[in-house]
Design a protein around this motif. Sequence first.
Motif, short mmCIF file in Angstrom:
data_model
loop_
_atom_site.label_atom_id
_atom_site.label_comp_id
_atom_site.label_asym_id
_atom_site.label_seq_id
_atom_site.Cartn_x
_atom_site.Cartn_y
_atom_site.Cartn_z
N GLU A 529 0.84 -1.20 0.00
CA GLU A 529 0.00 0.00 0.00
C GLU A 529 0.87 1.25 0.00
OE1 GLU A 529 -2.81 -0.19 3.16
OE2 GLU A 529 -3.86 -1.92 2.33
N GLU A 569 0.38 9.76 3.12
CA GLU A 569 0.23 9.16 1.79
C GLU A 569 1.44 9.51 0.93
OE1 GLU A 569 -3.42 10.58 0.23
OE2 GLU A 569 -4.67 9.26 1.47
N ASP A 725 -9.43 -3.36 0.99
CA ASP A 725 -9.91 -2.18 0.28
C ASP A 725 -11.29 -2.44 -0.33
OD1 ASP A 725 -6.63 -1.23 -0.90
OD2 ASP A 725 -7.78 -0.50 0.81
#
Length: 847
Positions: A529, A569, A725
């Motif tokens: 991820e 992120e 997800d």
Amino acid sequence: MSLRLCRWLAALAVLSITSAQAATPAPFDLKGPTLEVTVSRDKTTLPIAQVPHLAEGDKLWIKADFPASQSEHYLLVLNFLRGPTNPPPKDWFFKCETWKKACAEKGMTVTVPEGAQQALIFLAPEDGGDFKTLVNAVRGRPGAFVRSTQDLNQATLDRSRLERYLASIRDLNAANPAVLKDTTPLLARSLGIKVDEKCLDRLPQLQAPCLMQGQETLILNDGHSMSIVEALTTGPASDLVMAASSTPQANYGYYSPYLSSLLDLGRLFDSFRVANYQYIPALATALKNKLTLTLNTPPSFQNPKSVLVAALPAVEQALPPPLHAVSPKDIYCARKDSLVLPVEGAPLVFATEYAHNTVLRVAGKNGEVIELPATADATQGGFLIDTSSLGTASLADRFRGSLHGYWGFDKFDGPGFQLVNTHSQAWAPASQDDGSLIVGRANTIHLQTGSVACIDRIMVKDPTGKELRVDWSPVKANEVEINLPLQQAQPGALTLFVSQFGSSEPHPVELRAYPEAGRFESFTMHEGESHGVLKGSRLADVASLSVKSVEFVPAAAISNPESDQLRMEVKPPETTDASNTPAPSLQQGDTAKAKVTLHDGRSYNVNVAVAAPRPRVELVGKSVQIASGGNSSNIQLASENQLPQDAQLIFSVRAKSPAIFSREANIEVASSDEALSTTLSFANRTLTLADSKVAVATFDPTKAFGFSAFGPLKYRVVNKGVAGDWQPLVTLVRLPVLKDLECPADPAQSCKLTGANLFLVDSVASNAEFKEPVAVPVGFPGRALPVPRPSKSGLYLKLRDDPSVVNLAALVVDEPPPPAPADATPAPVPTQEPVTASTPPAPISNP
């Protein structure tokens, strides 16, 4: 056919099947006689354990070491061979009657004749014609005996590695099982042994038994010993090595031909059997001047009597060991008390005594050559160097050393190594670590200097004078990583003390610790991820985080500055192509370090924890089950991604990570905004396993969400509380009920569509391309709707819950009879606004 013959054939068939299934030969675990053997060349005499090759003119001294109580007389025969197609002359056979005093006390001395290539030792029970029978057998089939020397030598060399490996594992396990995990990889690399890494994940007490399983397939192909064996023969027999290493048991060249050699030995020696004699192989284990013979078949003293056959080293040119340094660029400290130089490439150096009198040769400042004793140690993965003689030597700061020794009678030169001497040098923290020490937690800094190879230990004193031992590890030749335990330290000056081998005084390095401006505990992310969670305090000060050259930024503005978690992120690329976003190359279990940079420019290091990949599945297939009563809406849905509200969806998913479904797994289905959600599980019987990897789910939208749910639905798998997800599933649509489609005879006039819940229609068109559509007003309450005249293929419409799909109205146009003659009265025109693509039609009241 007689009954006795039938029984005999049945027994023969069973025996054949049993023999075919026995792929592994009998182990060589029977201890046989011992021979004393030395080899003399020129003025040097070596024990047989130190002789990898014989040469023409060598003098062999052999004596059988039988106990005084030996009752069976054995004839000792030494025979030389000269290839598979050239029988040896009779004077190449030398015998010694071991039961007689001369042979028993003095043995026999034989000179290797010119032209000899191989040497065999026979121990034959005394018989009137024993010697002549043996000579005729060898001269009659020289190729078979040449091949037996090849098999015996290959098996002996490989077995020496296996025995050394097993003995080391036993010793390590007896002394301290906890060291097996760190030591076994070095042992396996040194000896060319294949280790099952899963064994090292077990409890220390269970590692040793696991590491010693499947002994026949532990030995890897070793090019050095293979080269020694390949030199034994020429012609067709030289293909044995390749043939043996290509068997399934030998893993088609990856493993050594040890197991195949044993299989060939059994077949080969069985073919030597005659009425009076049978030949059985013996592996000769060499220790100094002793050759201990090991058998896999009990010898027989009745006809056919057993003749023991053992091979001596081949007569050929020396093949020095192809040793090389594991890491040629590494630098080693010459002042270490226990200096280990890692080498690989020649397992026989560690498994036999062929390499002897080995030294590490270095040069002092004054040109003096210093030789340091070097001992091959498989458990440490290289040569252990005795550096005690360097205490008073004058050495340069940097110099090279090289291994030298003897391979049998011949000198060999080993690899070279870069060495450093302990000397005064400057130490300083790396620039990126300046000002990053914060009290109240562990800190990591990098200390740089000319060379870190001679560091013995590092400790630190805090401002109060308290001494703290620190953990450190070299990361480069000139850089060491230090973990400072400053949890209990006070802000202020800190002093690092770096001690080196051979130096009496440690070198001080001044640092400074600052009060805690923010605490960063960890950065956690899931494998595969591009986002993670930073935990700590004062996270509003964080500007970025980088790990392995990938930069992370806060996902959004922090609404709660006191929060102890911050989602980070991967920073998107400057280009608009999102596919170029880098992905961190981190896997589960990695222990990387991340650099946290604050808005004020200060940076801090934080541990990275990479968790297991989140559960993931892929959609295999899906089908819509219409409720009983059929399709009353008269709408043919054009996409399998549309799910009528009153239907059931059955879909199947395949597990991707983990590879199989656990009983704790379930599937969540939710609306796009997650305002509505439901769980499909094994417990409520909405989830069923097709097999261990595929599950079939049944979803009833009406029961789960009620009658007002609509729009895109998504799903995700949840395994042991960890959710994967979201992935798109279907679009839930509410269907209007279309009853009739009436069209007047005049093609210029629009048609009338009647039904219920027509407000669920978004727009209508007369063609599949949906040109010039007619929009239906939001919340249309009527039961009749003016629509365009359909084309020959029908009337098309879009649903309000999914306006992206064009569907077909399954209605037959109800047209009135042809118009009356010209004098007939025309039908009244409906009082409604004209239907256009931009103006929705006015509702038509029910007739």
